[in-house]
Enzyme design. Structure first.
Site, short mmCIF file in Angstrom:
data_model
loop_
_atom_site.label_atom_id
_atom_site.label_comp_id
_atom_site.label_asym_id
_atom_site.label_seq_id
_atom_site.Cartn_x
_atom_site.Cartn_y
_atom_site.Cartn_z
N ARG A 52 -4.00 129.94 -35.51
CA ARG A 52 -4.29 128.85 -36.45
C ARG A 52 -4.03 129.28 -37.88
NH1 ARG A 52 -8.98 128.23 -38.13
NH2 ARG A 52 -10.06 128.68 -36.19
N TYR A 105 6.11 105.77 -46.62
CA TYR A 105 6.01 105.76 -45.16
C TYR A 105 4.67 105.12 -44.76
CZ TYR A 105 5.72 107.69 -40.45
OH TYR A 105 5.62 107.83 -39.10
N ASP A 177 8.05 113.48 -50.95
CA ASP A 177 8.32 113.51 -49.51
C ASP A 177 9.83 113.36 -49.34
OD1 ASP A 177 8.82 112.83 -46.85
OD2 ASP A 177 6.96 111.70 -46.62
N LYS A 202 11.83 114.71 -38.00
CA LYS A 202 12.97 113.80 -38.16
C LYS A 202 14.29 114.58 -38.23
CE LYS A 202 9.74 110.68 -38.32
NZ LYS A 202 9.16 110.26 -39.61
C1 LIG Z 1 7.89 110.26 -40.10
C2 LIG Z 1 7.56 110.42 -41.53
C3 LIG Z 1 6.36 111.01 -41.93
C4 LIG Z 1 5.33 111.48 -40.93
O1 LIG Z 1 5.82 112.50 -40.14
P1 LIG Z 1 5.24 112.83 -38.66
O2 LIG Z 1 5.97 114.07 -38.30
O3 LIG Z 1 5.57 111.65 -37.80
O4 LIG Z 1 3.78 113.00 -38.81
C5 LIG Z 1 6.10 111.15 -43.28
N1 LIG Z 1 6.98 110.71 -44.19
C6 LIG Z 1 8.15 110.13 -43.86
C7 LIG Z 1 9.09 109.67 -44.93
C8 LIG Z 1 8.48 109.96 -42.52
O5 LIG Z 1 9.64 109.37 -42.17
#
Ligand SMILES: *Cc1c(COP(=O)(O)O)cnc(C)c1O
Length: 391
Positions: A52, A105, A177, A202
């Site tokens: 962890r 998001y 982000d 992603k």
């Molecule tokens: C998918 C996504 C997230 C969240 O990511 P997870 O891995 O699904 O928790 C955050 N920001 C953006 C822009 C995303 O496309």
């Protein structure tokens, strides 16, 4: 005396080395002596203790993403949302205010509207394409601005340089982000970001088989605060997911370039089809933020495009049904092309009027373009748009 299978077996000796990063699922690490453990906890020697708190596969992956982002000490976490949450809860306290972009998001929006206020962190939103609107929404207690460079699904481009200047003047942390743009398209640290976040799930991992996040901070104190929060809250990534994501990352540049080239060609093709009302792709002449896209992203329009069909839900149903090789799935960044429909997924919580204000109708789709042969994508989507026109 009989032996026991539980005995700790040494790894077989080999004078040669593996070429692939080993997968290390061990949760615990044994030390030689309490003195040795002290040395480790006090940072005099490097070592792992408990997964962890960190493990080798997370370290290897974090360092690879660090190099792409021009970061140091990035942290890999169990999901993109863990990364967003850790950055906010690690750095803010009750009484602080976060200003978010108004097209974040969906789960980030939810974190800001539903969860943070319960912990006494106030939140607000403004349009990140308009630095004046962002400035007007800053309060004396604003400590953080959270934005994405390219919005989902309308692909508007944030005025990140203006917002970075504003954040600096006001002493507010800028968190970006960078999931959509990826470091191949844009490096937020080169444009004034304090914190960079990814959903590694992603494009970086790229195969829709892991859920992971990444967060890096410019300031080592911020890095430590985020790390401590993540370790306490248990935002631990799975070693296997990290191992798979590292494997995915090996082909990231190739995948990204191919997907981007496909997306640019597909955008131009879709714009010629009579069943398509409009196409959104950042570098096209008809995109509302084209000048900013060219300035910030160069000629790189990325792998996402959106389009709107003439016609409503019936046309939308006909489109997805007529494109069996393009997964209709609410994700992005997969190696294969995926199609998403905001009105029935990411933006279903909004009223039709709320969606209309963003330009999201029943005929609105976003494509996350993959690496397939472009002829196949053109053929499949042309047939699907024709089916939608007949519906
Ligand atoms: C998918 C996504 C997230 C969240 O990511 P997870 O891995 O699904 O928790 C955050 N920001 C953006 C822009 C995303 O496309």
């Amino acid at each position: 005396m009989t032996d026991t299978p539980v005995r700790r077996t040494p790894w077989p000796q080999s004078s040669s080395r593996p070429v692939v990063t080993p997968l290390q699922p061990s949760v615990v690490y044994a030390s030689d002596t309490p003195d040795a453990l002290d040395a480790q906890y006090e940072g005099r020697v490097q070592g792992y203790t408990y997964a962890r708190e960190g493990h080798p596969n997370a370290t290897v992956l974090a360092e690879k993403i660090d190099r792409l982002e021009g970061a140091t000490g990035g942290i890999v976490l169990g999901s993109g949302m863990a990364a967003v949450t850790a950055a906010i809860l690690g750095l803010l306290k009750a009484g602080d205010h976060v200003l978010g972009g108004d097209q974040l998001y969906g789960r980030s929006l939810r974190l800001l509207t539903q969860d943070l206020p319960r912990f006494g962190i106030a939140t607000g939103f403004a349009d990140p394409t308009d630095v004046g609107a962002m400035e007007a929404a800053i309060r004396p207690e604003t400590r953080m601005i959270l934005i994405e460079v390219v919005s989902n699904p309308t692909l508007r481009i944030a005025d990140i340089e203006g917002i970075a200047r504003l954040a600096r003047e006001r002493g507010v942390l800028l968190v970006v982000d960078n999931t959509f743009t990826t470091p191949r398209g844009f490096r937020p640290f080169d444009h004034g970001a304090d914190i960079v976040i990814h959903s590694v799930t992603k494009l970086l991992a790229g195969h829709s088989d892991v859920t992971l996040g990444y967060v890096a901070a410019r300031d080592p104190g911020h890095r430590k605060a985020i790390y401590d929060l993540s370790t306490t809250f248990g935002f631990t990534p799975s070693p296997f997911d990290c191992w798979l994501a590292e494997r995915g990352l090996h082909s990231f540049n190739l995948r990204y370039d191919r997907a981007e080239e496909n997306a640019a060609r597909l955008a131009d093709h879709l714009a010629t089809l009579p069943g398509v009302k409009r196409v959104l792709y950042p570098t096209r002449d008809d995109h509302p933020d084209q000048a900013r896209a060219l300035a910030l992203l160069g000629r790189r329009g990325g792998s996402m495009l959106s389009f709107e069909l003439h016609g409503g839900r019936a046309a939308a149903n006909a489109l997805t049904a007529a494109a069996p090789n393009i997964a209709f799935a609410p994700t992005l960044g997969d190696i294969g092309t995926t199609l998403s429909h905001a009105a029935s997924s990411s933006h279903r919580g909004l009223t039709p009027e709320g969606r209309a204000a963003l330009g999201i109708t029943e005929g609105f789709f976003r494509l996350s373009v993959g690496v397939e042969e472009i002829e196949i994508l053109i053929e499949e989507l042309t047939a699907a748009v024709e089916a939608a026109s007949r519906a």
